[in-house]
Scaffold this motif. Sequence first.
Motif, mmCIF file in Angstrom:
data_model
loop_
_atom_site.group_PDB
_atom_site.id
_atom_site.type_symbol
_atom_site.label_atom_id
_atom_site.label_comp_id
_atom_site.label_asym_id
_atom_site.label_seq_id
_atom_site.Cartn_x
_atom_site.Cartn_y
_atom_site.Cartn_z
ATOM 1 N N ILE A 18 0.857 -1.215 -0.062
ATOM 2 C CA ILE A 18 -0.140 -0.046 0.118
ATOM 3 C C ILE A 18 0.966 1.056 0.079
ATOM 4 O O ILE A 18 1.554 1.363 1.205
ATOM 5 C CB ILE A 18 -0.737 -0.030 1.218
ATOM 6 N N PRO A 19 1.002 1.847 -1.066
ATOM 7 C CA PRO A 19 1.905 3.134 -1.242
ATOM 8 C C PRO A 19 0.962 4.459 -0.515
ATOM 9 O O PRO A 19 0.082 4.626 -1.027
ATOM 10 C CB PRO A 19 2.227 3.255 -2.523
ATOM 11 N N LEU A 20 1.723 4.942 0.459
ATOM 12 C CA LEU A 20 1.114 6.088 0.843
ATOM 13 C C LEU A 20 1.922 7.367 0.606
ATOM 14 O O LEU A 20 3.101 7.047 0.108
ATOM 15 C CB LEU A 20 1.297 5.834 2.596
ATOM 16 N N SER A 21 1.321 8.525 0.530
ATOM 17 C CA SER A 21 1.870 9.675 0.190
ATOM 18 C C SER A 21 1.793 10.828 1.096
ATOM 19 O O SER A 21 0.917 10.874 1.786
ATOM 20 C CB SER A 21 1.447 9.845 -1.292
ATOM 21 N N GLY A 22 2.894 11.765 1.089
ATOM 22 C CA GLY A 22 2.695 12.798 2.091
ATOM 23 C C GLY A 22 3.522 13.964 1.371
ATOM 24 O O GLY A 22 3.661 13.922 -0.007
ATOM 25 N N ASP A 23 3.721 14.991 2.100
ATOM 26 C CA ASP A 23 4.293 16.357 1.504
ATOM 27 C C ASP A 23 5.767 15.722 1.043
ATOM 28 O O ASP A 23 6.003 16.580 -0.131
ATOM 29 C CB ASP A 23 4.471 17.304 2.627
ATOM 30 N N ASN A 24 6.486 15.088 1.440
ATOM 31 C CA ASN A 24 7.663 14.923 0.959
ATOM 32 C C ASN A 24 8.035 13.263 0.516
ATOM 33 O O ASN A 24 9.294 13.113 0.403
ATOM 34 C CB ASN A 24 8.724 15.142 2.016
ATOM 35 N N ALA B 196 6.212 -8.565 -3.028
ATOM 36 C CA ALA B 196 4.621 -8.033 -2.985
ATOM 37 C C ALA B 196 4.039 -8.690 -4.288
ATOM 38 O O ALA B 196 4.701 -8.973 -5.227
ATOM 39 C CB ALA B 196 4.462 -6.536 -3.245
ATOM 40 N N ILE B 197 2.933 -9.273 -4.066
ATOM 41 C CA ILE B 197 2.174 -10.036 -5.031
ATOM 42 C C ILE B 197 0.872 -9.076 -5.709
ATOM 43 O O ILE B 197 0.432 -9.350 -6.752
ATOM 44 C CB ILE B 197 1.508 -11.312 -4.501
ATOM 45 N N ALA B 198 0.761 -7.926 -5.076
ATOM 46 C CA ALA B 198 -0.063 -7.034 -5.641
ATOM 47 C C ALA B 198 -0.185 -5.536 -4.804
ATOM 48 O O ALA B 198 0.702 -5.398 -3.844
ATOM 49 C CB ALA B 198 -1.543 -7.597 -5.238
ATOM 50 N N ALA B 199 -0.672 -4.743 -5.474
ATOM 51 C CA ALA B 199 -0.606 -3.078 -4.669
ATOM 52 C C ALA B 199 -1.676 -2.493 -5.068
ATOM 53 O O ALA B 199 -2.645 -2.803 -5.845
ATOM 54 C CB ALA B 199 0.820 -2.653 -5.489
ATOM 55 N N LEU B 200 -1.767 -1.597 -3.976
ATOM 56 C CA LEU B 200 -2.802 -0.663 -4.453
ATOM 57 C C LEU B 200 -2.604 0.458 -4.993
ATOM 58 O O LEU B 200 -1.304 0.917 -4.910
ATOM 59 C CB LEU B 200 -3.501 -0.169 -2.830
ATOM 60 N N THR B 201 -3.229 1.519 -5.654
ATOM 61 C CA THR B 201 -2.702 2.587 -6.149
ATOM 62 C C THR B 201 -3.863 3.659 -6.538
ATOM 63 O O THR B 201 -5.225 3.278 -6.596
ATOM 64 C CB THR B 201 -2.120 2.504 -7.730
ATOM 65 N N SER B 202 -3.442 4.843 -6.178
ATOM 66 C CA SER B 202 -4.497 5.877 -6.673
ATOM 67 C C SER B 202 -3.809 6.779 -7.788
ATOM 68 O O SER B 202 -4.414 7.901 -8.121
ATOM 69 C CB SER B 202 -4.750 6.964 -5.297
ATOM 70 N N GLU B 203 -2.762 6.259 -8.369
ATOM 71 C CA GLU B 203 -2.050 6.921 -9.510
ATOM 72 C C GLU B 203 -1.940 5.995 -10.467
ATOM 73 O O GLU B 203 -2.057 4.816 -10.434
ATOM 74 C CB GLU B 203 -0.679 7.541 -9.184
ATOM 75 N N ASP B 204 -1.677 6.429 -11.720
ATOM 76 C CA ASP B 204 -1.183 5.583 -12.978
ATOM 77 C C ASP B 204 0.171 5.310 -12.741
ATOM 78 O O ASP B 204 1.203 5.987 -12.568
ATOM 79 C CB ASP B 204 -1.635 6.561 -14.274
ATOM 80 N N VAL B 205 0.324 3.939 -12.603
ATOM 81 C CA VAL B 205 1.769 3.441 -12.593
ATOM 82 C C VAL B 205 1.904 2.098 -13.707
ATOM 83 O O VAL B 205 1.091 1.344 -13.796
ATOM 84 C CB VAL B 205 2.050 2.934 -11.065
ATOM 85 N N ALA B 206 3.133 2.053 -13.993
ATOM 86 C CA ALA B 206 3.827 0.981 -14.796
ATOM 87 C C ALA B 206 4.339 -0.032 -14.039
ATOM 88 O O ALA B 206 5.305 -0.017 -13.297
ATOM 89 C CB ALA B 206 4.623 1.528 -15.768
ATOM 90 N N THR B 207 3.399 -1.134 -13.938
ATOM 91 C CA THR B 207 4.082 -2.304 -13.053
ATOM 92 C C THR B 207 3.314 -3.717 -13.827
ATOM 93 O O THR B 207 2.262 -3.588 -14.373
ATOM 94 C CB THR B 207 3.706 -2.346 -11.905
#
Length: 454
Positions: A45-51, A66-77
């Motif tokens: 689960i990728p988290l995002s912050g100011d930095n 990892a065998i899967a991921a969550l995303t709220s962005e367009d990513v290449a994987t």
Amino acid sequence: MLRNMTLAQVADVVNGELLQPEFADVLISSVSTDTRSLIDGALYIPLSGDNFNGHHFIAQAENEGAIAALTSEDVATSLPLIRVDNTLLALGRIAGWQRDQFSGLVIAVTGSAGKTSVKQLTASILTQTFNTWMTQGNLNNHIGAPLTLLALKPEHEAAMIELGASGLGEIAYTAQFVKPLVGIITNAVPAHIEGFGSLQGIVETKGELLDFIQPNGTAVLNADDANLAQWQQRAAHLQQLAFGFSELADVRATNIRCSLEGSEFDVLCDGQTVAIKLPLLGEHNVRNALAVIAATHAAGLSWDHIVKGLQASVTVKGRLQPCRGAAGQLILNDAYNANPTAFKAAIDVLKGTENSWVVMGDMGELGSDEIAAHTDVGTYAKTSGIEHFVATGPLSRNAATAFGESAHWFEDKPALIRFLQQHTQKQDVLLIKGSRYTGMDQVVAALQNGNEEI
């Protein structure tokens, strides 16, 4: 460890979309927000912050197993992805699902001060009866609390969850996932006040826990806190137990004897009087113990297990932790953190002690009250009979000035350390305390090692 979930279940829980439906039946067995702690079978689960932006590490997560991921962005994987609007909220929702699968006892604690000590004491009692999981370290915020729930294992029978907050609404956010049977509010004092706007903001935020205690549960409240009535009204739908020294307390301490070896007292509860020995220093820890006694009693634990658990408790590192300096000085390492109320409680431990020293670092996040608060601590130390007062940090200069002519203030820690090395001896007792960012634990370490430099 997360109970096994299919990616289809995950997508449903987080209100997300599995972008590769052919992987719907793939099982995940753990969750991680940090590629450095990934294990095989993990959902990243990728988290995002100011930095930072965890999405930048999805490729690394795949390499780490990892065998899967969550995303709220367009990513290449090539990893199966579940698209969500907000990965942080998705983390909380998965944690809430995990909590719903757990049938054991859950107790939670919040408050301005005493949370970690109450957590440790409660866990010490729970382990007398149950296989117990508790919040590790300072994982008590909007990220740490969900991760704590996600670390529950099938063999666990009880959980002790600590909930901290740096601003309005944060306890409500985490408590909605924790849903304790018993919830403890230790107190509300002007600590980290900048994020809350006022003391009333702190009172309301701590009270958010009461909204998420199970309907048949118990609210454990501080009878000595000025905000008791507000919390009692908010918890009117729950069973309640008040703890403290007040005659209003349902769980009350009498015959309190505190020393530099620990505390002894009698607890009055349900018409019974029980003798307690506590290996923690200070009257404030007696009050913490009362909160724990009330919570575990409400949860149905026996007096035998309560007494044994308190006796078996250990001092939390950096919280009035006794240790010896290289010159034989008794050091009370209270360097983990500081606020005005906690500082005064620590000073109280030294009352009546000969050769007493207070070694002060700045207290942070006090807003517009910061100068007055530091001045007040210096005055309190003087009127409490403290013999020696030394300080470092721009705000603590106000405390040294308030203490008077015999105080010493230093511009930096190395100068303070050299002074202490030169002027303290075996008979001296040193309380060392400051907010975490001041690094007063470095002063403790230097005195223990006999170094004059950090």
